[in-house]
Design an enzyme around this catalytic site. Structure first.
Site, PDB file in Angstrom:
ATOM      1  N   GLU A  44       0.909  -1.152  -0.128  1.00 37.59           N
ATOM      2  CA  GLU A  44       0.426   0.242  -0.473  1.00 37.59           C
ATOM      3  C   GLU A  44       0.785   0.885   0.065  1.00 37.59           C
ATOM      4  O   GLU A  44       1.945   1.507   0.526  1.00 37.59           O
ATOM      5  CB  GLU A  44      -0.824  -0.129   1.600  1.00 37.59           C
ATOM      6  CG  GLU A  44      -1.685   0.781   1.276  1.00 37.59           C
ATOM      7  CD  GLU A  44      -2.585   0.818   2.570  1.00 37.59           C
ATOM      8  OE1 GLU A  44      -3.216   1.783   2.783  1.00 37.59           O
ATOM      9  OE2 GLU A  44      -1.990   0.689   3.630  1.00 37.59           O
ATOM     10  N   LYS A 115      -9.662   1.857  -1.789  1.00 38.74           N
ATOM     11  CA  LYS A 115      -9.858   1.797  -0.495  1.00 38.74           C
ATOM     12  C   LYS A 115     -11.345   1.864   0.600  1.00 38.74           C
ATOM     13  O   LYS A 115     -11.349   3.167   0.252  1.00 38.74           O
ATOM     14  CB  LYS A 115      -8.564   1.731   0.801  1.00 38.74           C
ATOM     15  CG  LYS A 115      -8.177   1.653   2.017  1.00 38.74           C
ATOM     16  CD  LYS A 115      -6.896   1.887   2.750  1.00 38.74           C
ATOM     17  CE  LYS A 115      -6.626   2.085   3.944  1.00 38.74           C
ATOM     18  NZ  LYS A 115      -5.283   1.995   4.674  1.00 38.74           N
ATOM     19  N   CYS A 152      -5.253  -3.152   3.077  1.00 47.18           N
ATOM     20  CA  CYS A 152      -4.225  -3.100   5.153  1.00 47.18           C
ATOM     21  C   CYS A 152      -6.000  -2.972   5.823  1.00 47.18           C
ATOM     22  O   CYS A 152      -6.259  -4.210   6.049  1.00 47.18           O
ATOM     23  CB  CYS A 152      -3.679  -1.311   4.718  1.00 47.18           C
ATOM     24  SG  CYS A 152      -3.273  -1.338   6.482  1.00 47.18           S
TER      25      CYS A 152
END
Length: 264
Positions: A44, A115, A152
Site C-alpha cells: 500500500e 480503499k 490494509c
C-alpha cells in the site's frame, strides 16, 4: 486439472520520492521475473509515503511522474503482472483515493480498487487526507486463477473477504502499510490467517518495512497454513497458488457450502 500461479510479494521500504520507488519496483520486478513469478505485489502507498507537511495529494500535484503508467511499462517489458498501491485524484481537491491497481503482463489495467475502510484509529485519521472508495473490489482472472484484492485496514472487516469468496476468488491480495507493535503484528498475522481459513482461499499480505511498519509479509493457504513469509527486512517472498489445493481443502472442510444463507 491444477491451475497454478507463482506469486511474489515485494516487501520493501517506501520513500517520499516517486522516482526512487519506481526504481525499487524495476529492481524487484526483474528479480521476480527471473524467479519465474507470474505476479509481483508491492505494498500500500508504494507510490509515495506521506509525511508531516506532505499529504498524499502532494504526490499528485508535484511528482510529475505517471506512476501507474511507468509500472505498466515495466510489467509489459518484463512480461509479468504487477500490483501496487498509490494515489488517485478524488472529487475533494484536498483528499485522494488510496488505490491499488493490478496490471496485466501486457501493461493493461485488470482491476482498480479504492480503499473502502480508512484507518481512523490509534491516533491516525486517514480520512483527513483520503477519500473512501464506494465500490467493493472485483475479482479477475490471472494465469487461470481468480484474484481479488483489499487494502490494509480492510483486513479487519471480514465481510469484504466473504464478498470476494462469493465472487469466486481463489487468491486475495492485501497490500498494506501495517504498523509496528507486538499486538499489531499479532493482529496482522492472525487476521490474514483467519480470512484464509474462513473463506478457504489463499490470502497474501504484502507489507511495508522501515519507519513504523512491521513487515512480516506472509502467504497463507486455504487451510490457514503459512507457506511463505518474511521477517522485518527487505525481501521477495515467493509462493505457488494452486487451484487443486483450494479444491482439496473445500472438499475436506466445506464450510462455504455449509453456510446458512436462509438465515443470514
Amino acid at each position: 486439472m491444477d491451475t497454478t500461479l507463482m506469486l511474489a510479494l515485494a516487501q520493501v521500504e517506501g520513500s517520499e520520492d516517486v522516482s526512487q520507488n519506481l526504481e525499487t519496483a524495476r529492481r524487484y520486478i526483474e528479480m521476480a521475473a527471473q524467479k519465474g513469478a507470474h505476479l509481483v505485489v508491492f505494498p500500500e502507498m508504494f507510490m509515495g509515503l506521506p509525511a508531516a507537511g506532505r499529504p498524499p495529494v502532494t504526490f499528485l500535484r508535484q511528482s510529475g511522474v505517471d506512476f501507474f503508467g511507468r509500472l505498466a511499462a515495466l510489467a509489459r517489458d518484463l512480461g509479468l503482472a504487477v500490483l501496487a498501491g498509490g494515489w488517485e485524484p478524488s472529487p475533494d481537491p484536498h483528499r485522494v483515493y488510496n488505490t491499488a491497481v493490478l496490471l496485466s503482463p501486457l501493461g493493461e489495467v485488470l482491476a482498480r480498487y479504492r480503499k473502502l475502510h480508512l484507518f481512523d484509529a490509534l491516533n491516525i485519521r486517514e480520512s483527513d487526507t483520503m477519500t473512501p472508495g464506494e465500490s467493493p473490489p472485483s475479482v479477475v482472472t490471472l494465469n487461470g486463477v481468480r484474484v481479488g484484492m483489499t487494502i490494509c485496514y480492510d483486513l479487519r472487516f471480514p465481510e469484504i473477504f466473504r464478498h470476494l469468496a462469493d465472487q469466486g476468488a481463489q487468491l486475495v491480495l492485501v497490500p498494506s502499510a501495517w504498523y509496528q507493535g507486538s499486538v499489531k503484528e499479532d493482529h496482522w498475522l492472525t487476521l490474514l490467517r483467519a480470512r484464509a481459513i474462513e473463506n478457504a482461499y489463499y490470502v497474501a499480505g504484502c507489507n511495508l518495512i522501515g519507519r513504523s511498519f512491521c513487515g512480516r509479509s506472509t502467504v497463507f493457504d486455504p487451510f490457514g497454513i503459512p507457506i511463505a513469509s518474511a521477517t522485518e527486512t527487505e525481501d521477495l517472498v515467493l509462493a505457488c497458488v494452486s487451484s487443486a489445493r483450494i479444491e482439496f481443502v473445500r472438499q475436506k472442510l466445506p464450510s462455504l457450502q455449509n453456510r446458512r444463507k436462509d438465515v443470514f
